[in-house]
Design a protein around this motif. Structure first.
Motif, PDB file in Angstrom:
ATOM      1  N   PRO A 123      -8.860  13.245  33.255  1.00 31.09           N
ATOM      2  CA  PRO A 123      -9.111  13.824  34.573  1.00 31.09           C
ATOM      3  C   PRO A 123      -8.142  13.304  35.626  1.00 31.09           C
ATOM      4  N   LYS A 124      -7.889  14.153  36.630  1.00 27.92           N
ATOM      5  CA  LYS A 124      -6.922  13.831  37.678  1.00 27.92           C
ATOM      6  C   LYS A 124      -7.271  12.532  38.395  1.00 27.92           C
ATOM      7  N   TRP A 125      -8.564  12.298  38.581  1.00 26.82           N
ATOM      8  CA  TRP A 125      -8.957  11.120  39.359  1.00 26.82           C
ATOM      9  C   TRP A 125      -8.673   9.804  38.649  1.00 26.82           C
ATOM     10  N   LEU A 126      -8.347   9.866  37.320  1.00 32.32           N
ATOM     11  CA  LEU A 126      -8.007   8.640  36.598  1.00 32.32           C
ATOM     12  C   LEU A 126      -6.501   8.471  36.389  1.00 32.32           C
ATOM     13  N   ARG A 127      -5.711   9.487  36.758  1.00 36.05           N
ATOM     14  CA  ARG A 127      -4.277   9.419  36.482  1.00 36.05           C
ATOM     15  C   ARG A 127      -3.556   8.272  37.178  1.00 36.05           C
ATOM     16  N   PRO A 128      -3.898   7.925  38.429  1.00 30.70           N
ATOM     17  CA  PRO A 128      -3.215   6.780  39.042  1.00 30.70           C
ATOM     18  C   PRO A 128      -3.398   5.483  38.261  1.00 30.70           C
ATOM     19  N   LEU A 129      -4.540   5.377  37.571  1.00 36.24           N
ATOM     20  CA  LEU A 129      -4.813   4.165  36.791  1.00 36.24           C
ATOM     21  C   LEU A 129      -4.213   4.243  35.389  1.00 36.24           C
ATOM     22  N   ILE A 130      -4.232   5.450  34.802  1.00 37.37           N
ATOM     23  CA  ILE A 130      -3.718   5.639  33.443  1.00 37.37           C
ATOM     24  C   ILE A 130      -2.786   6.844  33.452  1.00 37.37           C
ATOM     25  N   PRO A 131      -1.524   6.682  33.870  1.00 39.80           N
ATOM     26  CA  PRO A 131      -0.630   7.822  34.057  1.00 39.80           C
ATOM     27  C   PRO A 131       0.009   8.360  32.772  1.00 39.80           C
ATOM     28  N   LYS A 132       0.107   7.553  31.726  1.00 38.37           N
ATOM     29  CA  LYS A 132       0.878   7.952  30.551  1.00 38.37           C
ATOM     30  C   LYS A 132       0.384   9.232  29.884  1.00 38.37           C
ATOM     31  N   PRO A 133      -0.940   9.433  29.646  1.00 39.45           N
ATOM     32  CA  PRO A 133      -1.364  10.657  28.962  1.00 39.45           C
ATOM     33  C   PRO A 133      -0.952  11.931  29.688  1.00 39.45           C
ATOM     34  N   TRP A 134      -0.973  11.931  31.038  1.00 36.02           N
ATOM     35  CA  TRP A 134      -0.570  13.128  31.774  1.00 36.02           C
ATOM     36  C   TRP A 134       0.917  13.404  31.597  1.00 36.02           C
ATOM     37  N   ARG A 135       1.741  12.357  31.613  1.00 34.60           N
ATOM     38  CA  ARG A 135       3.177  12.540  31.407  1.00 34.60           C
ATOM     39  C   ARG A 135       3.447  13.101  30.017  1.00 34.60           C
ATOM     40  N   GLU A 136       2.736  12.574  29.011  1.00 38.08           N
ATOM     41  CA  GLU A 136       2.927  13.056  27.640  1.00 38.08           C
ATOM     42  C   GLU A 136       2.412  14.495  27.496  1.00 38.08           C
ATOM     43  N   PHE A 137       1.327  14.801  28.199  1.00 37.45           N
ATOM     44  CA  PHE A 137       0.774  16.150  28.181  1.00 37.45           C
ATOM     45  C   PHE A 137       1.819  17.154  28.666  1.00 37.45           C
ATOM     46  N   CYS A 138       2.470  16.843  29.786  1.00 39.38           N
ATOM     47  CA  CYS A 138       3.503  17.734  30.335  1.00 39.38           C
ATOM     48  C   CYS A 138       4.707  17.808  29.404  1.00 39.38           C
ATOM     49  N   ARG A 139       5.108  16.670  28.836  1.00 41.50           N
ATOM     50  CA  ARG A 139       6.252  16.662  27.935  1.00 41.50           C
ATOM     51  C   ARG A 139       5.984  17.528  26.704  1.00 41.50           C
ATOM     52  N   SER A 140       4.765  17.479  26.201  1.00 44.61           N
ATOM     53  CA  SER A 140       4.430  18.267  25.023  1.00 44.61           C
ATOM     54  C   SER A 140       4.435  19.758  25.330  1.00 44.61           C
ATOM     55  N   TRP A 141       3.884  20.128  26.483  1.00 48.81           N
ATOM     56  CA  TRP A 141       3.919  21.542  26.869  1.00 48.81           C
ATOM     57  C   TRP A 141       5.366  22.007  27.057  1.00 48.81           C
ATOM     58  N   ASP A 142       6.197  21.140  27.633  1.00 50.51           N
ATOM     59  CA  ASP A 142       7.611  21.504  27.800  1.00 50.51           C
ATOM     60  C   ASP A 142       8.237  21.842  26.450  1.00 50.51           C
ATOM     61  N   GLY A 143       7.959  21.012  25.460  1.00 52.90           N
ATOM     62  CA  GLY A 143       8.510  21.249  24.131  1.00 52.90           C
ATOM     63  C   GLY A 143       7.980  22.524  23.504  1.00 52.90           C
ATOM     64  N   LEU A 144       6.680  22.773  23.667  1.00 49.38           N
ATOM     65  CA  LEU A 144       6.090  23.980  23.104  1.00 49.38           C
ATOM     66  C   LEU A 144       6.671  25.245  23.730  1.00 49.38           C
ATOM     67  N   PHE A 145       6.787  25.239  25.050  1.00 49.43           N
ATOM     68  CA  PHE A 145       7.349  26.413  25.718  1.00 49.43           C
ATOM     69  C   PHE A 145       8.809  26.632  25.311  1.00 49.43           C
ATOM     70  N   LYS A 146       9.552  25.539  25.195  1.00 48.20           N
ATOM     71  CA  LYS A 146      10.954  25.657  24.795  1.00 48.20           C
ATOM     72  C   LYS A 146      11.062  26.254  23.399  1.00 48.20           C
ATOM     73  N   PHE A 147      10.240  25.769  22.495  1.00 47.04           N
ATOM     74  CA  PHE A 147      10.241  26.265  21.121  1.00 47.04           C
ATOM     75  C   PHE A 147       9.923  27.757  21.080  1.00 47.04           C
ATOM     76  N   SER A 148       8.855  28.163  21.780  1.00 48.65           N
ATOM     77  CA  SER A 148       8.463  29.573  21.783  1.00 48.65           C
ATOM     78  C   SER A 148       9.515  30.455  22.440  1.00 48.65           C
ATOM     79  N   GLN A 149      10.092  29.953  23.534  1.00 51.07           N
ATOM     80  CA  GLN A 149      11.063  30.758  24.269  1.00 51.07           C
ATOM     81  C   GLN A 149      12.292  31.054  23.411  1.00 51.07           C
ATOM     82  N   ILE A 150      12.735  30.074  22.640  1.00 54.89           N
ATOM     83  CA  ILE A 150      13.894  30.278  21.769  1.00 54.89           C
ATOM     84  C   ILE A 150      13.632  31.420  20.785  1.00 54.89           C
ATOM     85  N   HIS A 151      12.441  31.411  20.157  1.00 52.91           N
ATOM     86  CA  HIS A 151      12.138  32.422  19.146  1.00 52.91           C
ATOM     87  C   HIS A 151      11.862  33.786  19.763  1.00 52.91           C
TER      88      HIS A 151
END
Length: 499
Positions: free
Chosen positions: A232-260
């Motif tokens: 949840p957003k209210w915990l991100r200041p305390l535990i930021p890493k999962p949100w960064r990884e979440f965005c990085r993973s979506w970036d990779g997925l969109f890139k993969f799909s867009q290429i195909h």
């Protein structure tokens, strides 16, 4: 298989779990108090002082039933939930916590998680009532993180995360090429090409073990998908890493799909330039019809790829494990394949209809190990469920894992018994809201037919080629929740050449 391995490297930290996302929004407890009693005839009659089922206006002396408020609903307190989830790895045991809380508080209970609130329902009939009361555009559990990522990156929304009229539009477009069995039959050849590679890979992996038959960690063989829930957003200041990884993973997925998608678009344009007729599946249809924008196509292909890979890979892993542990069931399934299809014929979609046992194996596997241990909804109107008033805007958690293991719904519920799904005759229907792994109604899984085709064809060919057996390296495997219900450890089995 190459596509799957490429995608796997981009998705190690992915998936916003529906049950994690349930903590993102408080229900609108101050909303309308109008009772939608038509959803519960017994409650309606009780509130009118009538016998349930009596003719309108006829009253009989009886004690009037009282509809209870959420304040009266039992459930664990906030501190206990925080302890359970953060100290005792509750996010990995959501399916077990469902069962534990049902035993302690009953089949309908409330939970607080910090400032968030959810009502959990672990009863087959109550789940059916909620789903049958849905309108034309049901709202899933709030997927705030998905939408926030799209806003951050300027991405379009796909069918899984869309809501309201936007969702209705996409559903009407996508369903034209993916919901009917005859529409997905065209994918048989492509699926079988992948299965051929899969079987070759099994032959290679077997040579790496001393017995020449064991394959370790079939989770990876079937493209094990590692996932991490966004917090949840209210915990991100305390535990930021999962949100960064979440965005990085979506970036990779969109890139993969867009290429195909872009590659397919170029191929289509080349065909059109040469005056050729363009044929193909769903992606080709979307690109040619132009009913969705290119950004919407990217979003939908990304989300559908994600959902399809998860469903297929984990379910194949569990089915392999169960068949190895139950050789008598495996033998019956193989005999049906051999007698009705043959030992060497490559199956296509129309062949699956001849094999009720292979379909029953899939249903029973998904009962014991549903891909999603639960599903979420946000009520769109006031409901009376289990004697409680559930106000509009309340977040619901439908506990499918718990109902799947309820003896009231399935006799010998802990046992692997595919025959429970076989019809006795043409008039017999084997339906049960206790196990609905693909959902129900208009918001059910749109990719169900494709996923079933992939799994059925794979299981048929695996059993035509191999006896799947217990290995000295086979150990009991428990389920673990990583957004989806995954094997908690490696599944190791033997693939012996079928004689």
């Amino acid at each position: 298989m190459k596509c799957k391995r490429a995608l796997e490297s981009e998705t190690t930290y992915f998936y916003h779990a529906v049950f994690a996302s349930r903590f993102h929004q408080l229900p609108k407890l101050a909303g309308s108090q109008t009772l939608e009693l038509q959803n519960d005839p017994a409650a309606a009659a009780a509130n009118k002082g009538e016998e349930p089922g009596a003719e309108p206006g006829l009253r009989t002396p009886r004690r009037r039933s009282r509809v209870k408020s959420l304040h009266e609903m039992p459930g664990p307190n906030t501190l206990y939930n925080l302890y359970e989830f953060f100290w005792k790895d509750g996010f990995g045991r959501i399916h077990e916590i469902q069962q534990k809380h049902t035993q302690e508080y009953g089949k309908i209970f409330k939970s607080h998680f910090g400032p968030q609130f959810v009502v959990s329902i672990a009863d087959r009939d109550m789940v059916a009532q909620v789903l049958r009361a849905e309108g034309r555009a049901p709202q899933r559990a709030n997927m705030e993180s998905w939408q926030e990522y799209r806003d951050l990156r300027g991405r379009a929304t796909g069918l899984i995360s869309a809501e309201g009229e936007q969702w209705l539009k996409m559903r009407s477009v996508l369903r034209q090429k993916i919901l009917k069995p005859k529409d997905v039959a065209i994918y048989s050849d492509g699926v079988n090409e992948v299965i051929t590679d899969l079987i070759k890979r099994i032959h290679t992996l077997r040579t790496q073990e001393d017995d020449g038959e064991t394959v370790t960690n079939v989770n990876n063989l079937f493209f094990k998908y590692s996932m991490e829930g966004a917090i949840p957003k209210w915990l991100r200041p305390l535990i930021p890493k999962p949100w960064r990884e979440f965005c990085r993973s979506w970036d990779g997925l969109f890139k993969f799909s867009q290429i195909h998608v872009d590659n397919r678009l170029k191929a289509i344009q080349s065909q059109l330039d040469q005056g050729e007729v363009v044929n193909g599946g769903l992606l080709t249809y979307l690109l040619v019809s132009k009913e969705l924008t290119l950004e919407e196509i990217y979003a939908n292909m990304t989300e559908m790829l994600l959902a399809g890979v998860d469903t297929t890979s984990f379910t194949l892993s569990w089915a392999t494990y169960l068949l190895a542990k139950h050789p008598e069931v495996q033998q019956r399934v193989y005999e049906e394949i051999a007698s009705k299809l043959g030992k060497e014929k490559i199956p296509v979609a129309r062949d699956v209809r001849k094999l009720p046992l292979i379909r029953a194996v899939l249903k029973e596997t998904l009962r014991l190990y549903p891909v999603l241990p639960g599903n979420g909804r946000v009520t769109q109107k006031d409901l009376i469920v289990g004697g409680y008033l559930i106000p509009k805007g309340t977040q619901l958690a439908l506990c499918h894992y718990t109902t799947s293991y309820c003896e009231e719904n399935f006799s010998m519920a802990n046992e692997f018994r595919p025959e429970r799904w076989l019809r006795k005759d043409n008039l017999d229907r084997v339906d049960n809201f206790g196990s609905i792994p693909f959902g129900y109604g208009i918001r059910s899984c749109i990719g169900r037919r494709v996923a079933e085709l992939e799994i059925h064809l794979a299981l048929i060919q695996l059993l035509q080629n191999f006896e799947i057996k217990i290995s000295p390296k086979t150990v009991p495997v428990r389920a673990k929740t990583h957004g989806l219900l995954t094997p908690g450890s490696s599944i190791n089995v033997r693939f012996s050449d079928r004689k």
